[in-house]
Enzyme design. Structure first.
Site, PDB file in Angstrom:
ATOM      1  N   SER A  89       0.831  -1.197   0.000  1.00  0.00           N
ATOM      2  CA  SER A  89       0.000   0.000   0.000  1.00  0.00           C
ATOM      3  C   SER A  89       0.876   1.261   0.000  1.00  0.00           C
ATOM      4  CB  SER A  89      -0.948  -0.041   1.199  1.00  0.00           C
ATOM      5  OG  SER A  89      -1.902   0.994   1.148  1.00  0.00           O
ATOM      6  N   ASP A 105      -9.399  -2.772  -6.099  1.00  0.00           N
ATOM      7  CA  ASP A 105      -8.775  -2.050  -4.988  1.00  0.00           C
ATOM      8  C   ASP A 105      -9.550  -0.763  -4.716  1.00  0.00           C
ATOM      9  OD1 ASP A 105      -7.019  -0.712  -3.205  1.00  0.00           O
ATOM     10  OD2 ASP A 105      -5.315  -1.775  -4.079  1.00  0.00           O
ATOM     11  N   HIS A 127      -7.325  -5.291  -1.212  1.00  0.00           N
ATOM     12  CA  HIS A 127      -6.122  -4.524  -0.890  1.00  0.00           C
ATOM     13  C   HIS A 127      -5.264  -5.151   0.204  1.00  0.00           C
ATOM     14  CE1 HIS A 127      -3.795  -0.773  -0.873  1.00  0.00           C
ATOM     15  NE2 HIS A 127      -3.811  -0.824   0.439  1.00  0.00           N
TER      16      HIS A 127
END
Length: 475
Positions: free
Chosen positions: A171, A424, A452
């Site tokens: 991320s 996502d 995610h």
């Protein structure tokens, strides 16, 4: 790019943990401001981990030295604003150790145990302008300098071919990884990214226009799975509105707006179910007591950890600010863009929104967005005390440097292996594709089978996909 000096190692303590893990706790000292090395220092904390072995025949001195100098893989945490969990609780640990790495979990500056940002510390920097200048030092451009300084410290007596290390960015960690790739590629052997292909060519406005659309899809999925919650969520919102701001155990104030920010969880595996469970719990409180119990309010607070991880809120939109994008301030982009979607017009006036919508109309939750009302006491006292500095950052037009060097990414020679999620909710897939097309020597595994947080929820499958891209050939 300026030369980085090695970090100063302050302390090193080692322990053996179950699971055959030899963990070393490390504290480093680095400059607070790399442009002004004499302006003070910060402490960084990390844990390195390798296999703990008890061979039948004791290792020779050369074998011991070789064991201590295994190639490093450093994990870059998501966020911004969060420290690392312990190595034994990280899915990456055993996978990396089995492939011959030693792993470093380093808390970014301002997070975890690395001179963590808190309101008292920020206020001690001076007036709000000085506070904002201090907080600017906690973006990815400073983080990658810390990483490079720590690399130089830890590998100073390594063989030359082992000095470069591998990075694994999840991320926001992927955003940091692309900044590292832009500024200090010579320090990198290879780069792994999961849900971290940053929208390097886009503004915060572009990002939120895209992610609000994905958020609408996740709300629709929620109400398809739990259609009964259409009425229940509205009932809870109307109760909160009737009561006004309900005090939260840690000092925040539960309003309709804060209640409708629970969709942050929708972007992960099991997130729809988690929010349904919380909604059910709150509704059951009303059925049994006609008020929310402290336990339920504490459960609600566990979903909004901004006061204990303030960088997440303070610098969230700043991760998209670059000089190349025309020096545009973020100016509370999530709030501005959200008000343009009818489903999120509760941001402007929740009372009017509840009155103007039909009882059968579902109320949509927001996701990974940060709003000005967070800094007005909604989430607790910490953010409220930094409100002036946060507002200055939101309106800042000039940043010291770009986070990414697009020309360097175009000529990149470091192998990059990325997993990109079609669904996502946080890192828009189409914008991620745009970035992938920019970066030379990248391989991307695209999938609509994971969300995610798959690096935690589907770790074995994710690691298999990443290492297959690294180890296998394409004919």
């Amino acid at each position: 790019m300026s030369t980085i000096q090695a970090a100063r190692l302050l302390s090193r303590r080692s322990h053996v943990l179950p699971g055959q893990l030899h963990v070393t706790e490390l504290f480093f000292e680095v400059p607070k401001n790399y442009a002004r090395p004499d302006a003070g220092t910060l402490k960084l904390f990390g844990r390195s981990v390798r296999k703990h072995e008890r061979p039948i025949v004791p290792l020779s001195a050369s074998d011991l030295a070789s064991r201590d100098k295994l190639p490093y893989l450093i994990y870059l945490q998501g966020g911004p604003g969060f420290g690392n969990r312990e190595p034994q609780n990280m899915a990456l640990t055993q996978t990396a150790l089995s492939r011959g790495y030693q792993v470093l979990y380093l808390d970014y500056r301002g997070t975890g145990l690395s001179t963590p940002i808190n309101a008292d510390h920020v206020l001690a920097q001076g007036d709000p302008v000085q506070q904002a200048e201090y907080l600017k030092l906690f973006r990815a451009n400073s983080i990658v300098r810390d990483l490079e300084a720590v690399r130089l410290c830890l590998t100073q007596d390594f063989e030359e071919e082992k000095k470069a290390w591998s990075i694994f960015g999840q991320s926001f960690g992927g955003f940091v990884g692309l900044t590292y790739l832009s500024k200090y590629p010579h320090g990198l052997r290879e780069v792994f990214l999961t849900g971290g292909l940053a929208p390097v060519k886009r503004t915060a406005d572009d990002v939120y226009r895209a992610t609000y659309k994905k958020l609408i899809e996740r709300n629709e999925a929620y109400y398809r799975k739990y259609p009964e919650d259409i009425a229940v969520v509205r009932r809870l919102a109307e109760y909160i509105q009737q009561k006004g701001e309900i005090p939260l155990p840690s000092g925040g104030k539960l309003s309709v707006q804060l209640f409708l920010t629970l969709g942050l969880a929708f972007g992960g595996h099991g997130g729809l179910d988690d929010i349904h469970s919380l909604v059910l719990r709150l509704a059951t409180d009303l059925d049994q007591f006609n008020f929310f119990t402290r336990a339920s309010l504490a459960a609600f607070e566990s979903h909004i950890s901004f006061d204990t991880n303030p960088i997440y809120a303070i610098l969230h939109e700043a991760i998209y600010n670059t000089k190349q994008r025309g020096a545009l301030p973020s100016n509370w982009a999530a709030d501005r863009i959200g008000r343009g979607f009818r489903s999120f017009s509760w941001l402007a006036d929740p009372v009017d929104f509840l009155k103007s919508t039909l009882p059968s109309e579902p109320l949509y939750f927001s996701g990974e967005m940060v709003y000005p009302f967070y800094f007005q006491g909604a989430t607790g006292p910490e953010l409220a005390r930094t409100a002036a500095a946060a507002d200055i950052l939101a309106k800042t037009e000039e940043w010291d440097e770009d986070l990414y060097d697009e020309d360097q990414l175009r000529r990149n020679e470091v192998p990059v292996y990325a997993v990109s999620y079609i669904d996502d909710m946080y890192v828009d897939f189409e914008l991620a594709r745009e970035t992938a097309a920019l970066v030379k020597r990248i391989k991307v595994h695209e999938t609509n089978g994971w969300y995610h947080d798959a690096v935690r929820s589907k770790s074995e499958e994710v690691f298999t996909a990443l290492f297959k891209m690294r180890d296998d050939c394409i004919d």
